[in-house]
Write an enzyme that holds these catalytic residues in place. Structure first.
Site, PDB file in Angstrom:
ATOM      1  N   HIS A 193      90.642  68.088  49.522  1.00 47.10           N
ATOM      2  CA  HIS A 193      89.593  69.013  49.085  1.00 47.10           C
ATOM      3  C   HIS A 193      88.197  68.692  49.615  1.00 47.10           C
ATOM      4  O   HIS A 193      87.253  69.435  49.356  1.00 47.10           O
ATOM      5  CB  HIS A 193      89.534  69.061  47.557  1.00 47.10           C
ATOM      6  CG  HIS A 193      88.880  67.849  46.963  1.00 47.10           C
ATOM      7  ND1 HIS A 193      89.473  66.633  46.917  1.00 47.10           N
ATOM      8  CD2 HIS A 193      87.651  67.689  46.409  1.00 47.10           C
ATOM      9  CE1 HIS A 193      88.668  65.765  46.344  1.00 47.10           C
ATOM     10  NE2 HIS A 193      87.544  66.365  46.038  1.00 47.10           N
TER      11      HIS A 193
HETATM   12  C1  UD1 Z   1      83.560  68.693  43.200  1.00 46.19           C
HETATM   13  C2  UD1 Z   1      82.760  67.424  43.469  1.00 46.19           C
HETATM   14  C3  UD1 Z   1      83.645  66.420  44.188  1.00 46.19           C
HETATM   15  C4  UD1 Z   1      84.931  66.187  43.440  1.00 46.19           C
HETATM   16  C5  UD1 Z   1      85.622  67.512  43.219  1.00 46.19           C
HETATM   17  C6  UD1 Z   1      86.910  67.340  42.453  1.00 46.19           C
HETATM   18  C7  UD1 Z   1      80.342  67.638  43.882  1.00 46.19           C
HETATM   19  C8  UD1 Z   1      79.300  67.632  44.929  1.00 46.19           C
HETATM   20  N1  UD1 Z   1      81.605  67.683  44.323  1.00 46.19           N
HETATM   21  O1  UD1 Z   1      83.861  69.274  44.463  1.00 46.19           O
HETATM   22  O2  UD1 Z   1      82.953  65.183  44.311  1.00 46.19           O
HETATM   23  O3  UD1 Z   1      85.740  65.302  44.186  1.00 46.19           O
HETATM   24  O4  UD1 Z   1      84.730  68.376  42.489  1.00 46.19           O
HETATM   25  O5  UD1 Z   1      87.554  68.548  42.263  1.00 46.19           O
HETATM   26  O6  UD1 Z   1      80.018  67.583  42.723  1.00 46.19           O
HETATM   27  N2  UD1 Z   1      86.158  76.495  42.101  1.00 46.19           N
HETATM   28  C9  UD1 Z   1      86.989  77.317  41.385  1.00 46.19           C
HETATM   29  N3  UD1 Z   1      87.246  76.987  40.084  1.00 46.19           N
HETATM   30  C10 UD1 Z   1      86.711  75.899  39.474  1.00 46.19           C
HETATM   31  C11 UD1 Z   1      85.849  75.080  40.218  1.00 46.19           C
HETATM   32  C12 UD1 Z   1      85.588  75.388  41.533  1.00 46.19           C
HETATM   33  O7  UD1 Z   1      87.500  78.305  41.890  1.00 46.19           O
HETATM   34  O8  UD1 Z   1      86.994  75.661  38.283  1.00 46.19           O
HETATM   35  C13 UD1 Z   1      85.894  76.844  43.512  1.00 46.19           C
HETATM   36  C14 UD1 Z   1      84.584  77.570  43.650  1.00 46.19           C
HETATM   37  O9  UD1 Z   1      84.782  78.646  44.478  1.00 46.19           O
HETATM   38  C15 UD1 Z   1      83.669  76.573  44.331  1.00 46.19           C
HETATM   39  C16 UD1 Z   1      84.633  75.623  45.033  1.00 46.19           C
HETATM   40  O10 UD1 Z   1      85.855  75.661  44.287  1.00 46.19           O
HETATM   41  O11 UD1 Z   1      82.793  77.197  45.204  1.00 46.19           O
HETATM   42  C17 UD1 Z   1      84.115  74.213  45.059  1.00 46.19           C
HETATM   43  O12 UD1 Z   1      83.753  73.774  43.738  1.00 46.19           O
HETATM   44  P1  UD1 Z   1      82.518  72.735  43.533  1.00 46.19           P
HETATM   45  O13 UD1 Z   1      82.436  72.272  42.127  1.00 46.19           O
HETATM   46  O14 UD1 Z   1      81.288  73.286  44.150  1.00 46.19           O
HETATM   47  O15 UD1 Z   1      82.925  71.516  44.429  1.00 46.19           O
HETATM   48  P2  UD1 Z   1      84.323  70.794  44.587  1.00 46.19           P
HETATM   49  O16 UD1 Z   1      84.772  70.985  45.982  1.00 46.19           O
HETATM   50  O17 UD1 Z   1      85.259  71.149  43.485  1.00 46.19           O
END
Ligand code: UD1
Length: 364
Positions: A209
């Site tokens: 991821h």
């Molecule tokens: C975040 C953390 C990362 C961690 C990871 C674990 C930061 C900078 N990054 O990254 O360190 O390893 O979580 O999962 O804090 N999304 C969904 N549903 C959700 C959450 C996210 O669909 O419940 C999608 C959204 O479209 C979002 C993308 O996933 O844009 C990324 O989510 P985000 O929280 O921005 O970062 P992660 O890649 O999950």
């Protein structure tokens, strides 16, 4: 002592579970859980609260997704308001996600003490958002709770006072040992993946991821090319993170039919699969540590790690992110599964106890 315990993203939930559970043994502590809402899908959030026996959060900040600035800012505004109302004596932040940085900055400016659990880890790769979050949080924390000795060295190098650095062990491993014990009591066929696990016998378990691995077509193609070759030799079970799912759709990637895709799995179901895998392939921080604690071979699809103990003592092999280097690491991990499998010092399930003991000691 009134404490706000902060969690926002999936890996935070495993870390706060033992801290919260242990707080209940001490009646001088009022520990309340703040969920920032950084992760919000059922599979990414609520499923974990259920699995990890956490109560519903006391406060939910509803930050949601967005650019780093938008997400961080939303958490900061909501958390500032909450701190104004609740006036905690201390906040505890864990790990390195945007919620960690946002809440520690807000609290410190309100003169509320900040304890950082998993302090001092450094990848020395400033292109990782998590590295910035770690550095900023450690720049202002009052208590540094460290999981491995590299963390002590890094903090001293950055000028932190030695008496504020506490080598307590690893709350992620507290949670792992607790959950492994519970899993052994569960019926082996109680998960949706029980049948495929039984049928495949030997398999690899994969998580992926990191933005640097999945957000560009060239990076994700390089990795999936390697995975397709590996899948010819060994089937791969792959629960797909929402970020990765989006990118796979966007780039229209071809994956081998021997790569079995799943939605994000609960903590327990993922553990049920990876603990018996021939090899785990991952770019997650937590899984590097958890595989080391259970002596499961691990191939880390990254150029660096902020958790060097897992490579120096544990089962972790740093594979890089190129097709050939990933294939080489996979072959090495499978050929020699027991070459190195020591559990690091203080990864003994008692880190949360040590943390509260220190926080309850006057004048520390
Ligand atoms: C975040 C953390 C990362 C961690 C990871 C674990 C930061 C900078 N990054 O990254 O360190 O390893 O979580 O999962 O804090 N999304 C969904 N549903 C959700 C959450 C996210 O669909 O419940 C999608 C959204 O479209 C979002 C993308 O996933 O844009 C990324 O989510 P985000 O929280 O921005 O970062 P992660 O890649 O999950």
């Amino acid at each position: 002592m009134k404490v706000l315990l902060i969690a926002g993203a999936r890996p935070n939930f495993m870390k706060i579970a033992p801290i919260y559970r242990t707080s209940l043994k001490h009646n001088q502590i009022q520990c309340m859980i703040v969920h920032t809402g950084q992760h919000y899908d059922y599979e990414m959030s609520e499923a974990f609260f259920e699995d990890l026996e956490l109560p519903k959060p006391d406060f939910f900040l509803e930050a949601g997704s967005g650019s780093h600035a938008v997400q961080t800012a939303k958490i900061m505004v909501a958390f500032e308001e909450l701190c104004g109302k609740e006036r905690p004596d201390l906040i505890i932040v864990v790990g390195d996600v945007n919620s960690t940085l946002a809440c520690s900055v807000v609290a410190k400016k309100l003169l509320i003490k900040v304890a950082h659990v998993e302090a001092g880890l450094r990848s020395f790769d400033i292109t990782m958002p998590e590295e910035i979050n770690r550095m900023v949080t450690d720049a202002i924390s009052d208590y540094f709770f460290v999981t491995e000795e590299s963390g002590i060295a890094n903090l001293i190098q950055e000028g932190k006072a030695r008496d504020r650095i506490h080598f307590v062990g690893n709350v992620m491993i507290d949670n792992l040992f607790h959950q492994v014990g519970k899993l052994d009591g569960d019926r082996p066929n109680s998960f949706s993946t029980s049948e495929i696990k039984e049928k495949l016998g030997d398999y690899a378990f994969l998580t992926l991821h990191r933005p640097s691995n999945v957000d560009t077509k060239s990076a994700i193609r390089e990795i999936t090319d390697a995975l397709n070759v590996i899948a010819d030799k060994m089937p791969i079970l792959f629960p797909v993170h929402p970020r990765t799912r989006k990118m796979m759709d966007k780039f229209n990637l071809n994956l081998s039919r021997n790569i079995h895709l799943f939605p994000p799995l609960s903590f327990k179901e993922a553990l049920f699969l990876w603990k018996d895998a021939k090899v785990v392939m991952t770019d997650s921080g937590g899984l590097q540590e958890e595989t080391t604690a259970l002596s499961v071979p691990c191939v880390t699809i990254r150029e660096n790690t902020e958790r060097p103990i897992t490579v120096n003592m544990g089962t972790n092999i740093l594979a890089g992110t190129k097709r050939e280097s990933i294939l080489k690491a996979f072959t090495e991990a499978v050929a020699n599964p027991n070459h190195q499998a020591e559990v690091p010092p203080k990864w003994d399930g008692k880190a949360a106890e040590r943390i509260w003991k220190i926080l309850l000691t006057p004048d520390l």
